[in-house]
Design an enzyme around this catalytic site. Structure first.
Site, PDB file in Angstrom:
ATOM      1  N   MET A  29       0.845  -1.200   0.000  1.00  0.00           N
ATOM      2  CA  MET A  29       0.000   0.000   0.000  1.00  0.00           C
ATOM      3  C   MET A  29       0.880   1.250   0.000  1.00  0.00           C
ATOM      4  O   MET A  29       0.451   2.329   0.415  1.00  0.00           O
ATOM      5  CB  MET A  29      -0.930  -0.001   1.209  1.00  0.00           C
ATOM      6  CG  MET A  29      -1.901  -1.195   1.175  1.00  0.00           C
ATOM      7  SD  MET A  29      -3.428  -0.913   2.058  1.00  0.00           S
ATOM      8  CE  MET A  29      -2.790  -0.633   3.695  1.00  0.00           C
ATOM      9  N   GLY A  35      11.262  -2.821   5.338  1.00  0.00           N
ATOM     10  CA  GLY A  35      10.526  -4.096   5.386  1.00  0.00           C
ATOM     11  C   GLY A  35      10.011  -4.473   4.004  1.00  0.00           C
ATOM     12  O   GLY A  35      10.144  -5.621   3.560  1.00  0.00           O
ATOM     13  N   HIS A  36       9.425  -3.479   3.299  1.00  0.00           N
ATOM     14  CA  HIS A  36       8.928  -3.761   1.943  1.00  0.00           C
ATOM     15  C   HIS A  36      10.092  -4.088   1.005  1.00  0.00           C
ATOM     16  O   HIS A  36       9.991  -4.963   0.150  1.00  0.00           O
ATOM     17  CB  HIS A  36       8.203  -2.534   1.365  1.00  0.00           C
ATOM     18  CG  HIS A  36       6.981  -2.132   2.118  1.00  0.00           C
ATOM     19  ND1 HIS A  36       6.925  -0.996   2.894  1.00  0.00           N
ATOM     20  CD2 HIS A  36       5.760  -2.699   2.194  1.00  0.00           C
ATOM     21  CE1 HIS A  36       5.724  -0.883   3.421  1.00  0.00           C
ATOM     22  NE2 HIS A  36       4.990  -1.899   3.020  1.00  0.00           N
ATOM     23  N   GLY A 146       4.793  -9.886   4.230  1.00  0.00           N
ATOM     24  CA  GLY A 146       5.514  -9.850   5.502  1.00  0.00           C
ATOM     25  C   GLY A 146       4.761 -10.628   6.579  1.00  0.00           C
ATOM     26  O   GLY A 146       3.524 -10.668   6.590  1.00  0.00           O
ATOM     27  N   LYS A 148       4.672  -9.713   9.541  1.00  0.00           N
ATOM     28  CA  LYS A 148       4.168  -8.784  10.560  1.00  0.00           C
ATOM     29  C   LYS A 148       2.647  -8.846  10.623  1.00  0.00           C
ATOM     30  O   LYS A 148       2.061  -8.844  11.692  1.00  0.00           O
ATOM     31  CB  LYS A 148       4.634  -7.359  10.260  1.00  0.00           C
ATOM     32  CG  LYS A 148       4.547  -6.503  11.496  1.00  0.00           C
ATOM     33  CD  LYS A 148       4.559  -5.051  11.183  1.00  0.00           C
ATOM     34  CE  LYS A 148       3.172  -4.547  11.349  1.00  0.00           C
ATOM     35  NZ  LYS A 148       2.801  -3.456  10.542  1.00  0.00           N
ATOM     36  N   ASP A 149       2.022  -8.932   9.445  1.00  0.00           N
ATOM     37  CA  ASP A 149       0.559  -9.108   9.408  1.00  0.00           C
ATOM     38  C   ASP A 149       0.291 -10.610   9.361  1.00  0.00           C
ATOM     39  O   ASP A 149      -0.024 -11.166   8.317  1.00  0.00           O
ATOM     40  CB  ASP A 149      -0.010  -8.405   8.172  1.00  0.00           C
ATOM     41  CG  ASP A 149       0.149  -6.907   8.265  1.00  0.00           C
ATOM     42  OD1 ASP A 149      -0.589  -6.281   9.026  1.00  0.00           O
ATOM     43  OD2 ASP A 149       1.049  -6.365   7.597  1.00  0.00           O
ATOM     44  N   GLN A 152      -3.176 -11.924   8.380  1.00  0.00           N
ATOM     45  CA  GLN A 152      -3.382 -11.642   6.955  1.00  0.00           C
ATOM     46  C   GLN A 152      -2.687 -12.712   6.089  1.00  0.00           C
ATOM     47  O   GLN A 152      -3.243 -13.204   5.113  1.00  0.00           O
ATOM     48  CB  GLN A 152      -2.825 -10.259   6.616  1.00  0.00           C
ATOM     49  CG  GLN A 152      -2.679  -9.991   5.126  1.00  0.00           C
ATOM     50  CD  GLN A 152      -2.226  -8.583   4.815  1.00  0.00           C
ATOM     51  OE1 GLN A 152      -3.010  -7.659   4.887  1.00  0.00           O
ATOM     52  NE2 GLN A 152      -0.963  -8.398   4.468  1.00  0.00           N
ATOM     53  N   SER A 184       6.821  -0.485  10.106  1.00  0.00           N
ATOM     54  CA  SER A 184       5.448  -0.317   9.643  1.00  0.00           C
ATOM     55  C   SER A 184       5.309   1.083   9.085  1.00  0.00           C
ATOM     56  O   SER A 184       5.923   2.021   9.603  1.00  0.00           O
ATOM     57  CB  SER A 184       4.492  -0.480  10.830  1.00  0.00           C
ATOM     58  OG  SER A 184       3.226   0.045  10.505  1.00  0.00           O
TER      59      SER A 184
HETATM   60  O1  PAF Z   1      -0.227  -5.711   3.831  1.00  0.00           O
HETATM   61  C1  PAF Z   1      -0.607  -4.816   3.058  1.00  0.00           C
HETATM   62  O2  PAF Z   1       0.099  -3.849   2.784  1.00  0.00           O
HETATM   63  C2  PAF Z   1      -1.993  -4.904   2.434  1.00  0.00           C
HETATM   64  O3  PAF Z   1      -2.918  -5.451   3.323  1.00  0.00           O
HETATM   65  C3  PAF Z   1      -2.032  -5.665   1.084  1.00  0.00           C
HETATM   66  C4  PAF Z   1      -1.632  -7.118   1.264  1.00  0.00           C
HETATM   67  C5  PAF Z   1      -1.102  -4.989   0.096  1.00  0.00           C
HETATM   68  C6  PAF Z   1      -3.453  -5.647   0.503  1.00  0.00           C
HETATM   69  O4  PAF Z   1      -3.899  -4.341   0.296  1.00  0.00           O
END
Ligand code: PAF
Length: 281
Positions: A29, A35-36, A146, A148-149, A152, A184
Site C-alpha cells: 500500500m 521491510g517492503h 511480511g 508482521k501481518d 493476513q 510499519s
Molecule cells: O499488507 C498490506 O500492505 C496490504 O494489506 C495488502 C496485502 C497490500 C493488501 O492491500
C-alpha cells in the site's frame, strides 16, 4: 523500471515479463520502508522478474480517518523500488478496481473471525478481495508478504488454496528497527515520545515468549504482557493472544508450535506485532 498506472497495458507488460521466466509479485500500500524492500529483494532471489503494486485499498479500512491519514509518497516509493531491483511498478486506482456497480466480495470463514477480524470489521474481506484482484490481474508465480501481518498471511494462504489461484505464497520474516520495533508505515505517525514507548510492544511479547517457553501458565503470561503495555501508556489494547499458527485459534496451554500476537493503540496509532513460539525439537 517500468511504471503502469491503471489497467491499460498491464496484460502486455505481464506477458513480456513472463517470457523471461517466473514472476514474483510484492503487493503493497506504498509508504515503503526497509521491510517492503526486503520483500522485493526476496522476490528478486526467488523469481526472474519482480512486480510490485501500490494501492491504498479503501475496502480494507474500517475507519475512514485511518484511510485519510495513511501516508502516501509515490515518487519516493518508485525510487526505492527501482533501487531494490523491481522490474515493474503497477499502481491501479480505486476507480479501476472498484468501478460503479462493483458487487463482489471474497470472504474467508473461520480464520478471519477473531483478533484483527473482530476489531476491524470488514478489514479481511477488503484484503481478500483486493489480493484476489491483484493476483488475477497479474497472474504471478509467487507472491511475498511480511509476517508482521500474521493473520493476513494465514488468510491469504487459505483463499489462495481454496480458490486454486495457483500462486505460491511466501511469508517473509518481520524486519525490525534497531531497537526491535517492527517496521510499519504507521510508525511514521508516532510522536517522538510515542516512538520511544512503542518498543515496549516488542519487549512485552519477547518476555511472554520466554515465559511460555519456560512453562509458565499461559493465562498469567498474557495478562502480564497486557499489564506491561498498559503501564507503558498503550491503550486500548485490542488483544494479546497465544494462538495456533495455522488456524489462529487461541491456545490455553503451551504447544509445540504457537504464535504470540498483539494489537494495541499508542495514542491514535494502532500497532501490531507477533512472535513465533516454538519448543526445541
Ligand atoms: O499488507 C498490506 O500492505 C496490504 O494489506 C495488502 C496485502 C497490500 C493488501 O492491500
Amino acid at each position: 523500471m517500468q511504471i503502469i498506472h491503471g489497467l491499460k497495458g498491464l496484460g502486455l507488460a505481464m506477458s513480456a515479463l513472463r517470457s523471461h521466466g517466473t514472476v514474483a509479485l510484492v503487493p503493497t500500500m506504498g509508504a515503503l520502508h526497509e521491510g517492503h524492500l526486503a520483500l522485493v529483494r526476496e522476490a528478486r532471489a526467488r523469481a526472474d522478474k519482480v512486480v510490485a503494486s501500490i494501492f491504498v485499498n479503501p475496502l480494507q479500512f474500517n475507519d475512514k480517518a485511518d484511510l485519510d491519514r495513511y501516508p502516501r509518497d509515490e515518487d519516493a516509493d518508485a525510487r526505492k523500488l527501482e533501487g531494490a531491483g523491481c522490474d515493474l511498478l503497477w499502481m491501479p486506482s480505486a476507480a479501476d478496481f472498484y468501478p460503479e456497480g462493483f458487487a463482489t466480495t471474497v470472504h474467508v470463514d473461520g480464520i478471519t473471525e477473531r483478533w484483527e477480524g473482530e476489531h476491524r470489521p470488514g478489514h479481511f474481506d477488503g484484503v481478500a478481495t483486493v489480493v484476489t484482484k491483484l493476483f488475477t490481474n497479474t497472474r504471478p508465480d509467487l507472491a511475498i508478504f511480511g509476517e508482521k501481518d500474521f493473520q493476513q498471511l494465514a488468510l491469504i494462504r487459505r483463499f489462495t488454496r481454496d480458490l486454486n489461484l495457483g500462486v505460491d505464497i511466501v511469508g517473509h520474516m518481520t524486519v525490525r528497527e534497531e531497537d526491535g520495533l517492527a517496521m510499519s508505515s504507521r510508525n511514521a505517525l508516532l510522536s517522538s515520545d510515542e516512538r520511544t514507548t512503542a518498543v515496549v510492544l516488542n519487549h512485552a511479547l519477547k518476555e511472554a515468549r520466554r515465559d511460555i517457553l519456560a512453562g509458565k501458565e499461559v493465562k498469567t503470561v498474557l495478562s502480564g504482557a497486557r499489564a506491561k503495555l498498559t503501564k507503558a501508556g498503550f491503550g486500548p489494547i485490542d488483544y494479546v493472544a497465544y494462538v495456533d499458527p495455522d488456524t489462529l485459534e487461541p491456545l490455553d496451554e503451551r504447544a509445540n508450535e504457537g504464535r504470540l500476537i498483539a494489537a494495541a493503540f499508542l495514542g491514535k496509532v494502532r500497532l501490531i506485532d507477533n512472535f513465533e513460539v516454538k519448543l526445541a525439537a
